[in-house]
Each structure stands twice: as structure tokens, then as C-alpha cells.
Motif scaffolding. Structure first.
Motif, PDB file in Angstrom:
ATOM      1  N   THR A  16       0.737  -1.117  -0.082  1.00 55.78           N
ATOM      2  CA  THR A  16       0.131   0.061  -0.150  1.00 55.78           C
ATOM      3  C   THR A  16       0.965   1.391   0.085  1.00 55.78           C
ATOM      4  OG1 THR A  16      -0.014  -0.041   2.471  1.00 55.78           O
ATOM      5  CG2 THR A  16      -2.056  -0.997   1.214  1.00 55.78           C
ATOM      6  N   VAL A  17       1.978   0.963   0.733  1.00 51.63           N
ATOM      7  CA  VAL A  17       2.707   2.334   0.832  1.00 51.63           C
ATOM      8  C   VAL A  17       3.521   2.396  -0.557  1.00 51.63           C
ATOM      9  CG1 VAL A  17       4.839   3.307   1.899  1.00 51.63           C
ATOM     10  CG2 VAL A  17       2.803   2.176   3.235  1.00 51.63           C
ATOM     11  N   ILE A  18       3.918   1.641  -1.052  1.00 58.71           N
ATOM     12  CA  ILE A  18       4.686   1.550  -2.492  1.00 58.71           C
ATOM     13  C   ILE A  18       3.703   2.161  -3.567  1.00 58.71           C
ATOM     14  CG2 ILE A  18       5.481   0.022  -4.240  1.00 58.71           C
ATOM     15  CD1 ILE A  18       6.977  -1.667  -2.111  1.00 58.71           C
ATOM     16  N   ALA A  19       2.479   1.543  -3.546  1.00 55.71           N
ATOM     17  CA  ALA A  19       1.290   2.166  -4.287  1.00 55.71           C
ATOM     18  C   ALA A  19       1.195   3.720  -4.204  1.00 55.71           C
ATOM     19  CB  ALA A  19       0.168   1.209  -4.199  1.00 55.71           C
ATOM     20  N   ALA A  20       1.083   4.187  -2.892  1.00 55.29           N
ATOM     21  CA  ALA A  20       0.903   5.420  -3.027  1.00 55.29           C
ATOM     22  C   ALA A  20       2.165   6.358  -3.195  1.00 55.29           C
ATOM     23  CB  ALA A  20       0.645   5.525  -1.036  1.00 55.29           C
ATOM     24  N   ARG A  21       3.370   5.739  -2.780  1.00 55.92           N
ATOM     25  CA  ARG A  21       4.436   6.509  -3.255  1.00 55.92           C
ATOM     26  C   ARG A  21       4.580   6.661  -4.748  1.00 55.92           C
ATOM     27  NH1 ARG A  21       9.466   3.686  -0.923  1.00 55.92           N
ATOM     28  NH2 ARG A  21      10.514   5.388  -2.007  1.00 55.92           N
ATOM     29  N   GLN A  22       4.269   5.739  -5.518  1.00 54.25           N
ATOM     30  CA  GLN A  22       4.262   5.607  -7.125  1.00 54.25           C
ATOM     31  C   GLN A  22       3.115   6.773  -7.606  1.00 54.25           C
ATOM     32  OE1 GLN A  22       3.625   1.397  -8.021  1.00 54.25           O
ATOM     33  NE2 GLN A  22       5.836   1.036  -7.945  1.00 54.25           N
ATOM     34  N   ARG A  23       1.972   6.721  -6.847  1.00 54.30           N
ATOM     35  CA  ARG A  23       1.071   7.639  -7.462  1.00 54.30           C
ATOM     36  C   ARG A  23       1.248   9.181  -7.079  1.00 54.30           C
ATOM     37  NH1 ARG A  23      -4.103   8.292  -9.431  1.00 54.30           N
ATOM     38  NH2 ARG A  23      -5.328  10.073  -8.381  1.00 54.30           N
ATOM     39  N   ILE A  24       2.148   9.357  -5.782  1.00 53.66           N
ATOM     40  CA  ILE A  24       2.573  10.720  -5.751  1.00 53.66           C
ATOM     41  C   ILE A  24       3.665  11.178  -6.524  1.00 53.66           C
ATOM     42  CG2 ILE A  24       3.978  12.017  -3.919  1.00 53.66           C
ATOM     43  CD1 ILE A  24       2.219  10.313  -1.735  1.00 53.66           C
ATOM     44  N   ALA A  25       4.601  10.160  -6.842  1.00 56.08           N
ATOM     45  CA  ALA A  25       5.522  10.468  -7.653  1.00 56.08           C
ATOM     46  C   ALA A  25       5.027  10.917  -9.268  1.00 56.08           C
ATOM     47  CB  ALA A  25       6.491   9.330  -7.955  1.00 56.08           C
ATOM     48  N   LYS A  26       3.992  10.096  -9.583  1.00 58.15           N
ATOM     49  CA  LYS A  26       3.213  10.272 -10.948  1.00 58.15           C
ATOM     50  C   LYS A  26       2.823  11.570 -10.916  1.00 58.15           C
ATOM     51  CE  LYS A  26      -0.132   8.334 -14.020  1.00 58.15           C
ATOM     52  NZ  LYS A  26      -1.196   7.339 -14.089  1.00 58.15           N
ATOM     53  N   GLU A  27       1.905  11.780  -9.745  1.00 61.30           N
ATOM     54  CA  GLU A  27       1.534  13.247  -9.694  1.00 61.30           C
ATOM     55  C   GLU A  27       2.462  14.422  -9.746  1.00 61.30           C
ATOM     56  OE1 GLU A  27      -2.032  13.580 -10.550  1.00 61.30           O
ATOM     57  OE2 GLU A  27      -2.185  11.472 -10.534  1.00 61.30           O
ATOM     58  N   ALA A  28       3.357  14.266  -8.817  1.00 64.31           N
ATOM     59  CA  ALA A  28       4.550  15.272  -8.847  1.00 64.31           C
ATOM     60  C   ALA A  28       5.043  15.402 -10.213  1.00 64.31           C
ATOM     61  CB  ALA A  28       5.410  14.889  -7.751  1.00 64.31           C
ATOM     62  N   THR A  29       5.410  14.340 -10.887  1.00 60.29           N
ATOM     63  CA  THR A  29       5.819  14.660 -12.360  1.00 60.29           C
ATOM     64  C   THR A  29       4.980  15.433 -13.143  1.00 60.29           C
ATOM     65  OG1 THR A  29       7.080  12.602 -11.929  1.00 60.29           O
ATOM     66  CG2 THR A  29       6.902  13.569 -14.085  1.00 60.29           C
ATOM     67  N   LYS A  30       3.879  15.155 -13.048  1.00 62.27           N
ATOM     68  CA  LYS A  30       2.798  16.087 -13.870  1.00 62.27           C
ATOM     69  C   LYS A  30       2.852  17.502 -13.498  1.00 62.27           C
ATOM     70  CE  LYS A  30      -0.696  12.424 -14.467  1.00 62.27           C
ATOM     71  NZ  LYS A  30      -2.082  11.962 -14.477  1.00 62.27           N
ATOM     72  N   VAL A  31       2.765  17.814 -12.232  1.00 61.84           N
ATOM     73  CA  VAL A  31       2.882  19.083 -11.691  1.00 61.84           C
ATOM     74  C   VAL A  31       3.997  19.968 -12.002  1.00 61.84           C
ATOM     75  CG1 VAL A  31       2.736  20.560  -9.525  1.00 61.84           C
ATOM     76  CG2 VAL A  31       1.084  18.636  -9.669  1.00 61.84           C
ATOM     77  N   SER A  32       5.196  19.064 -11.898  1.00 61.80           N
ATOM     78  CA  SER A  32       6.393  19.669 -12.248  1.00 61.80           C
ATOM     79  C   SER A  32       6.507  20.057 -13.857  1.00 61.80           C
ATOM     80  CB  SER A  32       7.693  18.705 -11.906  1.00 61.80           C
ATOM     81  OG  SER A  32       8.782  19.250 -12.253  1.00 61.80           O
ATOM     82  N   ILE A  33       5.992  19.104 -14.510  1.00 62.12           N
ATOM     83  CA  ILE A  33       6.110  19.501 -16.227  1.00 62.12           C
ATOM     84  C   ILE A  33       5.026  20.735 -16.293  1.00 62.12           C
ATOM     85  CG2 ILE A  33       5.241  18.936 -18.204  1.00 62.12           C
ATOM     86  CD1 ILE A  33       6.211  15.824 -17.346  1.00 62.12           C
ATOM     87  N   MET A  34       4.012  20.632 -15.638  1.00 58.54           N
ATOM     88  CA  MET A  34       3.008  22.058 -15.878  1.00 58.54           C
ATOM     89  C   MET A  34       3.517  23.187 -15.202  1.00 58.54           C
ATOM     90  SD  MET A  34      -0.815  20.137 -15.241  1.00 58.54           S
ATOM     91  CE  MET A  34      -0.696  20.903 -13.610  1.00 58.54           C
ATOM     92  N   PHE A  35       4.439  23.181 -13.868  1.00 51.92           N
ATOM     93  CA  PHE A  35       5.236  24.302 -13.661  1.00 51.92           C
ATOM     94  C   PHE A  35       6.253  24.700 -14.598  1.00 51.92           C
ATOM     95  CE2 PHE A  35       8.371  25.976 -10.879  1.00 51.92           C
ATOM     96  CZ  PHE A  35       7.688  27.253 -10.259  1.00 51.92           C
TER      97      PHE A  35
END
Length: 106
Positions: free
Chosen positions: A69-88
Motif C-alpha cells: 500500500t505504501v509503495i502504491a501510494a509513493r508511486q501515485r505521488i511520484a506520478k502526480e508530482a511529475t505532472k505538476v512539475s512539468i506543468m510548472f
């Protein structure tokens, strides 16, 4: 009481090892990978500090972090952070373009 002392010692060790190593850099100069590595670095310092105080607690933390569960959450956060970083990054480029064309007249 003993747990709170161990926590205080762990936090003191964590802060004493991380604060002198802080390097200031403009947010525009930071690489996307650096921004994603900050939470990993904090977790690593925290684990090392806890491991010095109590190896049993550090093993529990390691087991918890490696749970599915923690691994899945970390992967989701990394994916969303990458999207936000690209948009920024795109926003910064648009602001630079607007600055050069509208304000400076290039």
C-alpha cells in the motif's frame, strides 16, 4: 516516556545532520528529479537517525515502507508530482516568453 525520549533524540539527530547540508538554489534552476528526490532524502535521514537510536524501530519503519500500500501510494505521488512539475515548467516558460515579448519588447 521512553518512546517520547527516543523520538526526541531521533528528531535532534535528524535536524543536526540535515540542516548544515542545505544548499539554496533558485526554484527555476532545480531539476525535476531533484524535487522528487527531496522526500526520499528526508526519509533516508530519518531512517538513519532512528536506526542509530533503535534498530528494532528502524526495521519496523523499513517493513512499513516496503508494504504494497505504501509503495502504491509513493508511486501515485511520484506520478502526480511529475505532472505538476512539468506543468510548472511550462508555466515558467510561458511567463518568460510573456516577459520578453510584452514587457521588454523583444
Amino acid at each position: 516516556m521512553l518512546q517520547s525520549r527516543a523520538l526526541v533524540i531521533a528528531l535532534i539527530l535528524l535536524l543536526s545532520t540535515t540542516l548544515p547540508e542545505v544548499q539554496s538554489k533558485s526554484i527555476f534552476e532545480k531539476d525535476r528529479r531533484e524535487l522528487l528526490a527531496i522526500p526520499e532524502t528526508i526519509a533516508s535521514y530519518f531512517y538513519e537517525a532512528v536506526n542509530k537510536v533503535s534498530p528494532k524501530v528502524s526495521q519496523f519503519l523499513l517493513d512499513t515502507v516496503q508494504s504494497p500500500t505504501v509503495i502504491a501510494a509513493r508511486q501515485r505521488i511520484a506520478k502526480e508530482a511529475t505532472k505538476v512539475s512539468i506543468m510548472f515548467e511550462q508555466l515558467v516558460e510561458k511567463i518568460k516568453n510573456l516577459w520578453y515579448t510584452r514587457v521588454l519588447g523583444y
